[in-house]
Scaffold this motif. Structure first.
Motif, PDB file in Angstrom:
ATOM      1  N   PHE A 160       1.090  -1.136   0.078  1.00 57.41           N
ATOM      2  CA  PHE A 160      -0.168  -0.136  -0.016  1.00 57.41           C
ATOM      3  C   PHE A 160       0.979   1.331  -0.172  1.00 57.41           C
ATOM      4  CE2 PHE A 160      -2.508   3.253   1.864  1.00 57.41           C
ATOM      5  CZ  PHE A 160      -3.562   3.095   1.298  1.00 57.41           C
ATOM      6  N   LYS A 161       1.890   1.244   0.853  1.00 56.98           N
ATOM      7  CA  LYS A 161       2.954   2.351   0.843  1.00 56.98           C
ATOM      8  C   LYS A 161       3.638   2.565  -0.352  1.00 56.98           C
ATOM      9  CE  LYS A 161       3.631   2.293   5.691  1.00 56.98           C
ATOM     10  NZ  LYS A 161       4.432   2.110   6.915  1.00 56.98           N
ATOM     11  N   SER A 162       3.980   1.231  -1.023  1.00 58.24           N
ATOM     12  CA  SER A 162       4.498   1.556  -2.393  1.00 58.24           C
ATOM     13  C   SER A 162       3.449   1.923  -3.184  1.00 58.24           C
ATOM     14  CB  SER A 162       4.893   0.174  -2.730  1.00 58.24           C
ATOM     15  OG  SER A 162       5.220  -0.011  -4.232  1.00 58.24           O
ATOM     16  N   GLY A 163       2.168   1.680  -3.288  1.00 61.62           N
ATOM     17  CA  GLY A 163       1.337   2.391  -3.938  1.00 61.62           C
ATOM     18  C   GLY A 163       1.093   3.721  -3.892  1.00 61.62           C
ATOM     19  N   ILE A 164       1.082   4.502  -2.736  1.00 63.90           N
ATOM     20  CA  ILE A 164       1.276   5.810  -2.303  1.00 63.90           C
ATOM     21  C   ILE A 164       2.257   6.516  -2.909  1.00 63.90           C
ATOM     22  CG2 ILE A 164       1.210   7.483  -0.560  1.00 63.90           C
ATOM     23  CD1 ILE A 164      -1.623   5.965  -0.631  1.00 63.90           C
ATOM     24  N   GLU A 165       3.550   5.867  -3.280  1.00 66.60           N
ATOM     25  CA  GLU A 165       4.606   6.395  -3.800  1.00 66.60           C
ATOM     26  C   GLU A 165       4.278   6.640  -5.407  1.00 66.60           C
ATOM     27  OE1 GLU A 165       7.090   8.007  -2.080  1.00 66.60           O
ATOM     28  OE2 GLU A 165       5.794   7.416  -0.460  1.00 66.60           O
ATOM     29  N   VAL A 166       3.692   5.291  -5.983  1.00 60.26           N
ATOM     30  CA  VAL A 166       3.525   5.491  -7.371  1.00 60.26           C
ATOM     31  C   VAL A 166       2.598   6.637  -7.490  1.00 60.26           C
ATOM     32  CG1 VAL A 166       2.356   4.273  -9.298  1.00 60.26           C
ATOM     33  CG2 VAL A 166       4.075   3.076  -7.938  1.00 60.26           C
ATOM     34  N   ALA A 167       1.514   7.043  -6.802  1.00 64.37           N
ATOM     35  CA  ALA A 167       0.507   7.912  -6.953  1.00 64.37           C
ATOM     36  C   ALA A 167       1.281   9.377  -6.888  1.00 64.37           C
ATOM     37  CB  ALA A 167      -0.319   7.864  -5.814  1.00 64.37           C
ATOM     38  N   LYS A 168       2.219   9.276  -5.771  1.00 68.76           N
ATOM     39  CA  LYS A 168       2.907  10.845  -5.547  1.00 68.76           C
ATOM     40  C   LYS A 168       3.718  11.184  -6.751  1.00 68.76           C
ATOM     41  CE  LYS A 168       3.174  10.853  -0.733  1.00 68.76           C
ATOM     42  NZ  LYS A 168       4.200  10.674   0.340  1.00 68.76           N
ATOM     43  N   LYS A 169       4.272   9.888  -7.775  1.00 71.44           N
ATOM     44  CA  LYS A 169       4.971  10.287  -8.629  1.00 71.44           C
ATOM     45  C   LYS A 169       4.319  10.432  -9.786  1.00 71.44           C
ATOM     46  CE  LYS A 169       8.690   7.828 -11.385  1.00 71.44           C
ATOM     47  NZ  LYS A 169       9.441   6.401 -11.820  1.00 71.44           N
ATOM     48  N   ASN A 170       3.401   9.511 -10.004  1.00 67.89           N
ATOM     49  CA  ASN A 170       2.665   9.422 -11.295  1.00 67.89           C
ATOM     50  C   ASN A 170       1.267  10.508 -11.419  1.00 67.89           C
ATOM     51  OD1 ASN A 170       4.483   7.899 -12.418  1.00 67.89           O
ATOM     52  ND2 ASN A 170       3.340   5.990 -11.926  1.00 67.89           N
ATOM     53  N   GLY A 171       0.727  10.826 -10.206  1.00 71.05           N
ATOM     54  CA  GLY A 171      -0.475  11.582  -9.927  1.00 71.05           C
ATOM     55  C   GLY A 171      -1.563  10.539  -9.811  1.00 71.05           C
ATOM     56  N   SER A 172      -1.435   9.421  -9.883  1.00 77.38           N
ATOM     57  CA  SER A 172      -2.641   8.357  -9.813  1.00 77.38           C
ATOM     58  C   SER A 172      -2.096   7.125  -9.673  1.00 77.38           C
ATOM     59  CB  SER A 172      -3.648   8.661 -11.002  1.00 77.38           C
ATOM     60  OG  SER A 172      -2.930   8.043 -11.928  1.00 77.38           O
ATOM     61  N   VAL A 173      -2.819   6.221  -8.997  1.00 77.36           N
ATOM     62  CA  VAL A 173      -2.343   4.726  -8.888  1.00 77.36           C
ATOM     63  C   VAL A 173      -3.611   3.912  -8.964  1.00 77.36           C
ATOM     64  CG1 VAL A 173      -2.418   4.831  -6.376  1.00 77.36           C
ATOM     65  CG2 VAL A 173      -0.977   3.167  -7.338  1.00 77.36           C
ATOM     66  N   ILE A 174      -3.503   2.837  -9.442  1.00 75.94           N
ATOM     67  CA  ILE A 174      -4.457   1.568  -9.567  1.00 75.94           C
ATOM     68  C   ILE A 174      -4.001   0.584  -8.759  1.00 75.94           C
ATOM     69  CG2 ILE A 174      -5.741  -0.054 -10.713  1.00 75.94           C
ATOM     70  CD1 ILE A 174      -5.980   2.084 -13.065  1.00 75.94           C
ATOM     71  N   MET A 175      -4.540   0.277  -7.447  1.00 74.10           N
ATOM     72  CA  MET A 175      -4.013  -0.596  -6.404  1.00 74.10           C
ATOM     73  C   MET A 175      -5.177  -1.822  -6.621  1.00 74.10           C
ATOM     74  SD  MET A 175      -2.058   1.045  -3.361  1.00 74.10           S
ATOM     75  CE  MET A 175      -3.059   2.780  -3.239  1.00 74.10           C
ATOM     76  N   ILE A 176      -4.839  -3.024  -6.635  1.00 74.96           N
ATOM     77  CA  ILE A 176      -5.904  -4.142  -6.324  1.00 74.96           C
ATOM     78  C   ILE A 176      -5.634  -5.124  -5.254  1.00 74.96           C
ATOM     79  CG2 ILE A 176      -6.584  -6.164  -7.806  1.00 74.96           C
ATOM     80  CD1 ILE A 176      -6.500  -4.606 -10.263  1.00 74.96           C
ATOM     81  N   GLY A 177      -6.550  -5.405  -4.533  1.00 69.94           N
ATOM     82  CA  GLY A 177      -6.550  -6.023  -3.556  1.00 69.94           C
ATOM     83  C   GLY A 177      -7.798  -7.065  -3.546  1.00 69.94           C
ATOM     84  N   HIS A 178      -8.006  -8.018  -2.685  1.00 72.26           N
ATOM     85  CA  HIS A 178      -9.115  -8.871  -2.576  1.00 72.26           C
ATOM     86  C   HIS A 178      -9.875  -8.680  -1.255  1.00 72.26           C
ATOM     87  CE1 HIS A 178      -6.411 -10.879  -5.391  1.00 72.26           C
ATOM     88  NE2 HIS A 178      -7.375 -11.155  -6.039  1.00 72.26           N
ATOM     89  N   VAL A 179     -11.141  -8.934  -1.497  1.00 69.86           N
ATOM     90  CA  VAL A 179     -11.991  -8.723  -0.158  1.00 69.86           C
ATOM     91  C   VAL A 179     -11.380  -9.466   1.088  1.00 69.86           C
ATOM     92  CG1 VAL A 179     -14.309  -9.094   0.628  1.00 69.86           C
ATOM     93  CG2 VAL A 179     -14.218  -8.401  -1.471  1.00 69.86           C
ATOM     94  N   TRP A 180     -11.062 -10.648   0.947  1.00 66.06           N
ATOM     95  CA  TRP A 180     -10.476 -11.271   2.119  1.00 66.06           C
ATOM     96  C   TRP A 180      -9.309 -10.613   2.704  1.00 66.06           C
ATOM     97  CZ3 TRP A 180      -5.451 -12.699   1.377  1.00 66.06           C
ATOM     98  CH2 TRP A 180      -5.044 -13.112  -0.027  1.00 66.06           C
ATOM     99  N   SER A 181      -8.358  -9.944   2.030  1.00 62.59           N
ATOM    100  CA  SER A 181      -7.215  -9.343   2.645  1.00 62.59           C
ATOM    101  C   SER A 181      -7.714  -8.262   3.700  1.00 62.59           C
ATOM    102  CB  SER A 181      -6.448  -8.579   1.667  1.00 62.59           C
ATOM    103  OG  SER A 181      -7.197  -7.724   0.822  1.00 62.59           O
ATOM    104  N   GLY A 182      -8.866  -7.853   3.680  1.00 59.92           N
ATOM    105  CA  GLY A 182      -9.181  -6.878   4.890  1.00 59.92           C
ATOM    106  C   GLY A 182      -9.105  -7.106   6.114  1.00 59.92           C
ATOM    107  N   LYS A 183      -9.403  -8.470   6.299  1.00 57.79           N
ATOM    108  CA  LYS A 183      -9.306  -9.055   7.526  1.00 57.79           C
ATOM    109  C   LYS A 183      -7.872  -9.311   8.263  1.00 57.79           C
ATOM    110  CE  LYS A 183      -9.636 -13.937   5.955  1.00 57.79           C
ATOM    111  NZ  LYS A 183     -10.501 -14.905   5.610  1.00 57.79           N
ATOM    112  N   ASN A 184      -6.831  -9.109   7.258  1.00 59.22           N
ATOM    113  CA  ASN A 184      -5.574  -9.202   7.646  1.00 59.22           C
ATOM    114  C   ASN A 184      -4.815  -7.593   8.046  1.00 59.22           C
ATOM    115  OD1 ASN A 184      -5.268 -11.913   7.383  1.00 59.22           O
ATOM    116  ND2 ASN A 184      -4.893 -11.904   5.442  1.00 59.22           N
ATOM    117  N   LEU A 185      -5.701  -6.791   7.792  1.00 61.09           N
ATOM    118  CA  LEU A 185      -5.121  -5.640   7.998  1.00 61.09           C
ATOM    119  C   LEU A 185      -5.654  -5.066   9.351  1.00 61.09           C
ATOM    120  CD1 LEU A 185      -5.593  -3.555   4.464  1.00 61.09           C
ATOM    121  CD2 LEU A 185      -3.633  -4.561   5.491  1.00 61.09           C
TER     122      LEU A 185
END
Length: 185
Positions: A160-185
């Motif tokens: 997620f932090k890596s994705g934020i860095e991509v957004a800062k550099k490029n102005g946007s980011v598309i991050m994909i995760g799965h519904v099941w991953s939310g319980k691990n956060l």
């Protein structure tokens, strides 16, 4: 980071009645479709393995490698019309097809005709989506970051932090995760 507002009217209807009628155990998916339909919102769903996609897909057949252009176009048109999709398509479960130039040309033709974008989840390293979308003048989006390649909370936070860095550099980011991953956060 907030998504840009959609600048066109949206028309989304829930999946056909025959798909919803026997979608046992799919209360969250059915409810999400109902909410999207009631609000006239676009909805892009990427479901994890084992969540019932295959069961629902059996009622909304998918594009297969051996299909002719007419079969692909007919199936895609029928599915898009039945769901009321007006904005764009995603291939998350269609990795094999994204490496098939023949099939992707038909998909991109339909996208162009309907003024739709294509979102390549980039689940296949041999994807031809970028070149075919360019050839047909279709707006293409590509996933930048997969959030949950592992079930590790630390790994997901790092991605997620890596994705934020991509957004800062490029102005946007598309991050994909799965519904099941939310319980691990």
């Amino acid at each position: 980071i907030r998504p840009a507002p959609v600048q066109q009217p949206l028309n989304v209807r829930p999946a056909p009645a025959q798909a919803n009628a026997t979608a046992n155990g799919q209360s969250a998916a059915k409810r999400a479709l109902e909410i999207a339909a009631a609000g006239g919102h676009a909805m892009l769903m990427v479901w994890p393995p084992g969540s019932g996609k295959t069961m629902l897909a059996s009622r909304l057949p998918t594009i297969m490698p051996e299909m002719s252009a007419d079969q692909i176009r007919s199936l895609l048109t029928k599915n898009l019309d039945s769901l009321g999709i007006k904005v764009g398509l995603n291939n998350h479960e269609g990795s094999l097809i994204t490496a098939d130039t023949y099939a992707m040309k038909v998909v991109m033709e339909v996208c162009k005709e309907r003024g739709m974008f294509f979102l390549d989840s980039r689940t296949n390293s041999k994807s031809v989506c970028k070149s075919v979308a360019s050839e047909y003048g279709v707006k293409l989006y590509e996933r930048n970051t997969f959030l949950d390649n592992t079930p590790s909370q630390a790994d997901m936070i790092a991605m997620f932090k890596s994705g934020i860095e991509v957004a800062k550099k490029n102005g946007s980011v598309i991050m994909i995760g799965h519904v099941w991953s939310g319980k691990n956060l």
